[in-house]
Enzyme design. Structure first.
Site, short mmCIF file in Angstrom:
data_model
loop_
_atom_site.label_atom_id
_atom_site.label_comp_id
_atom_site.label_asym_id
_atom_site.label_seq_id
_atom_site.Cartn_x
_atom_site.Cartn_y
_atom_site.Cartn_z
N GLY A 18 3.84 -0.95 -9.82
CA GLY A 18 2.58 -0.26 -9.54
C GLY A 18 2.73 1.21 -9.89
O GLY A 18 3.63 1.59 -10.63
N LEU A 19 1.84 2.03 -9.35
CA LEU A 19 1.90 3.45 -9.69
C LEU A 19 3.26 4.04 -9.40
O LEU A 19 3.85 4.73 -10.23
CB LEU A 19 0.82 4.22 -8.91
CG LEU A 19 -0.61 4.02 -9.40
CD1 LEU A 19 -1.56 4.86 -8.56
CD2 LEU A 19 -0.73 4.41 -10.86
N ALA A 20 3.80 3.77 -8.21
CA ALA A 20 5.07 4.38 -7.84
C ALA A 20 6.20 3.82 -8.69
O ALA A 20 7.00 4.58 -9.25
CB ALA A 20 5.34 4.15 -6.36
N GLY A 21 6.27 2.50 -8.82
CA GLY A 21 7.38 1.88 -9.54
C GLY A 21 7.36 2.20 -11.02
O GLY A 21 8.39 2.61 -11.59
N GLU A 24 3.37 2.97 -1.25
CA GLU A 24 2.91 2.35 0.00
C GLU A 24 4.06 1.70 0.76
O GLU A 24 3.97 1.47 1.96
CB GLU A 24 1.81 1.31 -0.31
CG GLU A 24 1.02 0.87 0.91
CD GLU A 24 -0.05 -0.16 0.57
OE1 GLU A 24 -0.31 -0.39 -0.63
OE2 GLU A 24 -0.65 -0.72 1.51
N ARG A 54 -12.26 7.00 7.52
CA ARG A 54 -12.33 5.54 7.45
C ARG A 54 -12.20 4.85 8.80
O ARG A 54 -12.92 3.90 9.09
CB ARG A 54 -11.21 5.04 6.53
CG ARG A 54 -11.44 5.44 5.12
CD ARG A 54 -10.29 5.07 4.24
NE ARG A 54 -10.67 5.34 2.86
CZ ARG A 54 -9.88 5.14 1.81
NH1 ARG A 54 -8.67 4.69 1.99
NH2 ARG A 54 -10.31 5.38 0.60
N HIS A 57 -6.85 -2.68 4.29
CA HIS A 57 -6.91 -2.11 2.97
C HIS A 57 -5.58 -1.47 2.58
O HIS A 57 -5.13 -1.58 1.45
CB HIS A 57 -8.02 -1.07 2.97
CG HIS A 57 -8.06 -0.23 1.76
ND1 HIS A 57 -8.16 -0.77 0.51
CD2 HIS A 57 -8.01 1.11 1.60
CE1 HIS A 57 -8.17 0.22 -0.37
NE2 HIS A 57 -8.06 1.35 0.25
#
Lengths: 638, 257, 257
Positions: A41-44, A424, A329, A400
């Site tokens: 994902g974004l981090a990886g 996350e 939220r 979420h």
């Protein structure tokens, strides 16, 4: 006591000082180190690409067919960056302040400040990679205000910001794969973390096409495996999102922090029936123009258009005049739950609230609304068969994002030396509640701008050490354990239900007792129900087919098995934290107005749990949170 | 409560790339019309499991139409009958009670079937690896607003970048060509100022890698019709132009040996 | 894990000359098809216009034929310019066919031997685009027939070199032959319809604003050629063109090669 290794000095200088004080690996020596990155994902993906650019040998693992499919791709709204391009008073300090406040004072100041600092570089980096952010006619970047922020600092690419940022990182990764510095292992399910003498040495991954277990060794292991939202079964996470790698790391000694913190997103499409497999999120940006309401009358039977204005209960606007529909939220979610629990819910199952665009359409015209939210409206219509231009949307909160995760220090290292957690998967930056458009920011901050520096500090003294051979007994034993674990499911005969059934049952318990609002009785009930369900699951789950090849049931059963253990820890954490904070709302701890009431005296700490064995309760460790810069106040959005 | 449908399904089953495949015929009764197509398959699978039959394998993940993992041929149409919609976003209300639905995997030589409805699309990754990126090592970027990009350029680039890489274009193409996928990635990067330095190298490398795997375009336009993101055919034309230019430009670049 | 065969493995170590190297790529082959297609289309249009002289009488059209042979007047030896044009045309025809042939083979390979069981639901592809290969083959066979019929006079004892008018009449007066001409020209028009639209796309001469105009251009040019070319056999069959008062070889002074 846990040492977060926060650098000395004033908050603005901490990261700079730390970068100077860290040990460096000589450019020519970087090629002597192997790093494993789990997750794309974004981090990886950003971490893997950046580490490869520095010269490390990187092995990347994903259970998808392509790195581009990681669930970061589904993020819609945007990414924050303290650029102050709008001249509206934004600054690094303000983003830092907002994030700590939004997180209800349960995050680590130093980490958050660093996040705000590098947020600026992230935007530069992404633009240079070709991320087509929205622009003004003058050609400069556009911004919008997002999720309760008082400044416009959110950059976006239509309703597909996550997709575009992930494609940017994926493309950088693709370039690194081409250059040979990254080896990609796709369709590889990481099922265990291998440690020796307390240090992370590698992983065990199942080749999802052949069923073979492979051991991979490296000098450091980076987990960027996302959150645990699917413990609820119904969530906005993708179907395959799971806690397995993080949980297996926990079982190998990594502390798991704040598992009770879960963000419930207020604007999702309500479930329509029992077969529902997931919930779909509608970007929070909809709240900029949509008005949220329910009929005042619980037995309202008229068509929406026939309900007169004064019989509509705009509960957010009435309760929070300053922020109105743009409250954070957790506040929006809880209020929706309140009105639905009161019996005012709308829709066939009375499980939603209206999000109404009639006012915006009357004010700005249908065309303007179409330009802003066209694709979201289309998505809504596709799913529900209703046209939101003419009748209000129905929304309801859904799980979420998860703020908890593996405990990491300032260097993003877990309590297992050499094992890092990014995005996350770690707990560090969002406290008890995450601000909108901050998840993408944190994933990329960790991957592009934090880990590439901090990993060198760990690796530098290891120069000359070769990565542990995969023939070492720790690897061969781990391979055998993981293989045995996989095979036990298929050799077991005569199950009653498929794995989906048990996952759904688990989700019901966790959502009921550890969802938007929690109380002692419910949590204790959950603590007795979960182990019983887990036992039944392990005895009676039915897994068909062979372990030697593609077997989607087998993939899932391992994940649900880990969720069954994780859920118990989550509930235990929620039970121990008798205060309310952010996404963790204990009914026993609320203000007279029904707001989350913190207990800073007793709970201003990170709760990190240590694994003690399969049938033992975990031990709680505390990292006290000290606030030198941000003044703790009761959040108020009146 | 939503209306229920009774359907006759023919689902392709195949145990591996070289195995012989065949259709599984299933009567799917009581399918709620609010269910998505994949949820319908979930229901069918749960019933198969109850009967001790291994469930049908299909690729899926986000179920929001953005990850690009899912995708099957539904009655001879990639992603089924609704335009601009991925399989996961297709809902059963688009079908009628009593319909027969034939479900097949994508078929192309470079998309070998892994199992049942799941295919291997790594060829797409190879195309991107060939040059589908802008080399901007982390940390080297100038200020984000240093190079203004006209809104129209950013918009057309975004139109192309919306591609989700699902492979429906290849599946729908009578030639199994991947021109829509490749041209979308090229257009995304080639229109941006940041993409210019590597434009010609990128175009040549990506097109030739694409041709190593896939067929050629005969301008039917089926790919666009099948595309869940409705990527425009114009991008293919831009790619054709850029490719021939790249052959000339790359020769004339002094540094090219 | 299955691997997909790539052309890279079979690439010759030494680079081919630039133009041939380029011709290896499918996109460039399509370019060549488009460019040769333009040449052929120009020829077809001129051929049809010239043949319109049929309606001005035998003298007009036979002189027209003669002046083609006499192109260039006294500046070049007789028929030399015509031969140069013929060679150019043949070359365009040959590369058009070769490119089509090799692309077709490649596409069939890319698609694989397994086909979808459920008939494909075509959404954008029309009859013309899907039958390009067949209409192309029909046109090729027709060209051979047409040359044999009217240029070489293989089929008729009445054929006289240079008497275009009478030759056309004698050929098309027989209804089976008229039917061949009609059928072949319908195929040709379909081929041109898809080809003319496709050509812009392939060459990358496109602009979203003019896409509709391109489609209309293709319709127009295919329609004009269809009407023009069909008029000849129909006129002969309908008695509009006849041999009343025409002596075979009447204007045949020194014609021939």
């Amino acid at each position: 006591m846990l040492d977060a290794k926060i650098p000395e000095g004033p908050i603005e200088d901490k990261w700079d000082n730390h970068r100077f004080n860290m040990k460096l690996v000589n450019p020519a020596n970087k090629r002597k180190f192997d790093v494993i990155v789990v997750g794309t994902g974004l981090a990886g993906a950003s971490a893997a690409a950046s580490l490869a650019e520095l010269g490390y040998n990187v092995k990347v693992f994903t259970f998808h067919d392509s790195p581009r499919r990681a669930h970061s791709i589904a993020a819609q709204g945007g990414i924050n960056g303290a650029k102050n391009y709008r001249n509206d008073g934004d600054s690094i300090y303000r983003l830092f302040y907002d994030t700590v406040k939004g997180g209800d004072y349960r995050s680590r100041e130093a980490n958050v400040y660093r996040l705000a600092q590098v947020s600026v570089d992230i935007i530069d980096q992404c633009v240079a990679q070709g991320v087509p952010f929205a622009r003004e006619y003058g050609g400069l970047l556009a911004n919008r205000s997002f999720g309760g922020a008082q400044v416009s600092r959110t950059f976006y690419a239509r309703g597909q910001t996550g997709q575009q940022l992930l494609l940017g990182a994926y493309q950088a990764l693709a370039g690194a794969i081409k250059s040979g510095k990254v080896t990609l292992y796709n369709r590889s399910d990481v099922l265990d973390i291998v440690t020796k003498d307390g240090e992370a040495k590698g992983i065990i991954a199942r080749d999802m096409l052949t069923g073979e277990m492979h051991a991979h060794s490296a000098h450091a292991v980076v987990l960027a495996t996302g959150g645990y939202g699917n413990v609820y079964y119904l969530s906005t996470n993708a179907m395959a999102c799971n806690v397995t790698a993080a949980w297996r790391a926990h079982r190998k000694g990594a502390l798991f922090a704040n598992p009770c913190y879960t963000q419930i997103h207020p604007t999702c499409i309500p479930a329509s029936d029992e077969f529902q497999s997931k919930l779909t999120l509608m970007s929070e940006s909809l709240r900029n123009d949509g008005r949220i309401w329910v009929p005042r009358d619980r037995d309202e039977a008229r068509a929406v258009a026939d309900i007169p204005e004064d019989e509509r209960y705009y509960f957010l606007e009435e309760k929070y005049p300053a922020f109105g529909n743009l409250v954070p939220r957790d506040v929006a979610s809880r209020n929706a739950k309140t009105v639905v629990d009161e019996g005012r819910g709308v829709g066939p199952l009375k499980n939603g609230v209206y999000l109404d665009f009639a006012a915006a359409i009357a004010r700005d015209g249908e065309q303007a609304v179409r330009e802003r939210y066209g694709n979201l409206f289309q998505m809504y219509e596709r799913i529900t068969g209703e046209d939101p231009y003419h009748s209000p949307m129905r929304i309801y909160p859904a799980t979420h994002y998860t703020m908890g995760g593996l405990w990491v220090d300032y260097n993003l290292m877990t309590t297992v030396p050499g094992l890092y957690a990014l995005g996350e998967a770690n707990f560090s930056d969002h406290g008890a509640n995450r601000l909108g458009a901050s998840a993408l920011m944190q994933g990329l901050a960790d991957g592009y701008f934090v880990l590439p520096y901090t990993i060198g500090d760990y690796l530098a003294p290891k120069l000359g050490e070769t990565a542990l051979s995969t023939d070492d007994p720790v690897f061969t034993e781990a391979v055998k354990d993981v293989d045995d674990r996989a095979r036990q499911w298929t050799t077991k005969k005569g199950g009653t239900h498929g794995v989906e059934h048990y996952h759904r049952e688990l989700g019901k318990i966790v959502w009921e007792y550890c969802g938007m609002a929690r109380n002692q009785n419910g949590l204790e009930k959950a603590l007795s129900e979960i182990p019983a369900l887990r036992e039944e699951f392990r005895k009676n789950v039915k897994v068909l087919g062979s372990p030697d090849g593609i077997n989607t049931m087998l993939e899932k059963v391992n994940r649900v098995d880990d969720f069954m253990e994780f859920a118990e820890l989550k509930v235990r954490d929620a039970l121990h934290r008798t205060e309310s904070c952010g996404g963790h709302f204990r009914e026993e701890s609320q203000t007279e107005e029904g707001e989350a009431l913190r207990d800073d005296e007793n709970f201003a700490y990170v709760g990190a749990w240590e694994w003690n064995g399969p049938d033992q309760e975990q031990t709680l460790h505390k990292e006290p949170l000290e606030f030198e810069y941000v003044k703790l106040t009761q959040r108020s959005y009146k | 409560m939503s209306k229920m449908l009774n359907l006759k399904l023919k689902i392709w089953r195949q145990n591996g790339p070289h195995a012989q495949g065949s259709f599984l015929e299933v009567d799917a009764h009581d399918i709620p019309e609010d269910a998505s197509f994949l949820e319908m398959l979930d229901v069918v699978n749960e019933r198969l499991i109850a009967d001790d039959v291994e469930p049908v394998t299909f690729g899926h993940d986000c179920r929001e139409g953005i990850c690009g993992t899912c995708g099957v041929m539904i009655n001879g149409q990639a992603h089924g009958p609704e335009k601009g919609t991925a399989t996961c976003q297709l809902h059963m209300r688009k079908f009628n009670d009593g319909d027969e639905i034939v479900i097949e995997p994508w078929q192309a030589t470079s998309f070998p079937i892994l199992k049942d409805l799941m295919v291997d699309r790594r060829a797409f990754d190879r195309i991107v690896e060939a040059g589908g990126y802008i080399s901007a090592p982390t940390g080297t970027a100038p200020d984000a607003n240093e190079i203004p990009i006209p809104k129209e350029v950013a918009d057309t680039s975004m139109d192309a970048a919306a591609c989700i890489g699902c492979g429906a274009c290849v599946a729908a193409c009578p030639n199994s060509a991947a021109q829509l996928f490749t041209s979308a990635k090229l257009h995304h990067l080639n229109t941006l100022p940041q993409g210019q330095p590597e434009r010609w190298k990128r175009t040549e490398a990506m097109v030739e890698t694409m041709e190593d795997f896939f067929g050629s375009c005969t301008n039917h336009g089926e790919c666009h019709e099948a595309c869940p993101k409705e990527i425009s055919l114009d991008f293919i034309a831009f790619m054709n132009k850029d490719y021939v230019k790249s052959k000339i430009k790359n020769r004339s670049l002094a540094s090219k040996r | 894990m299955t691997t997909t065969a790539r052309r890279e493995d079979t690439k010759p170590a030494r680079k081919l000359p630039w133009i041939l190297e380029m011709y290896r790529s499918d996109v460039a082959k399509k370019w060549i098809m488009a460019v040769s297609g333009v040449i052929l289309l120009g020829y077809i249009a001129a051929h049809m216009l010239g043949n319109m002289k049929l309606y001005f009488g035998a003298e007009e059209i036979n002189h027209y034929g003669e002046s083609l042979r006499d192109l260039g007047g006294d500046l070049v030896p007789r028929t030399h310019l015509l031969w140069i044009m013929r060679i150019g045309l043949t070359a365009a025809f040959a590369v058009h066919i070769h490119a089509a042939y090799s692309l077709t083979r490649k596409n069939l390979q890319a698609r694989g031997r397994v086909r979808y069981d459920e008939p494909r639901q075509y959404l954008a592809a029309n009859y013309a685009s899907r039958t390009m290969r067949w209409s192309g083959v029909i046109v090729l066979l027709f060209v051979v027939f047409h040359l044999a019929d009217l240029t070489w006079g293989w089929f008729s004892d009445d054929w006289v070199r240079g008497d275009v008018y009478a030759n056309v009449y004698n050929s098309m007066d027989a209804w089976p032959i008229a039917l061949i001409y009609i059928a072949a020209n319908v195929a040709l028009a379909m081929h041109i319809f898809h080809g003319a639209w496709s050509m812009f796309q392939t060459l990358g001469i496109n602009n979203p604003r003019y896409n509709n105009a391109r489609k209309n251009f293709a319709r127009g040019i295919a329609g004009l050629i269809l009407i023009g070319n069909l008029s000849f056999p129909l006129a002969v069959q309908g008695g509009l063109v006849d041999l009343d008062g025409h002596t075979p070889g009447q204007y045949n002074l020194e014609y021939g090669e």
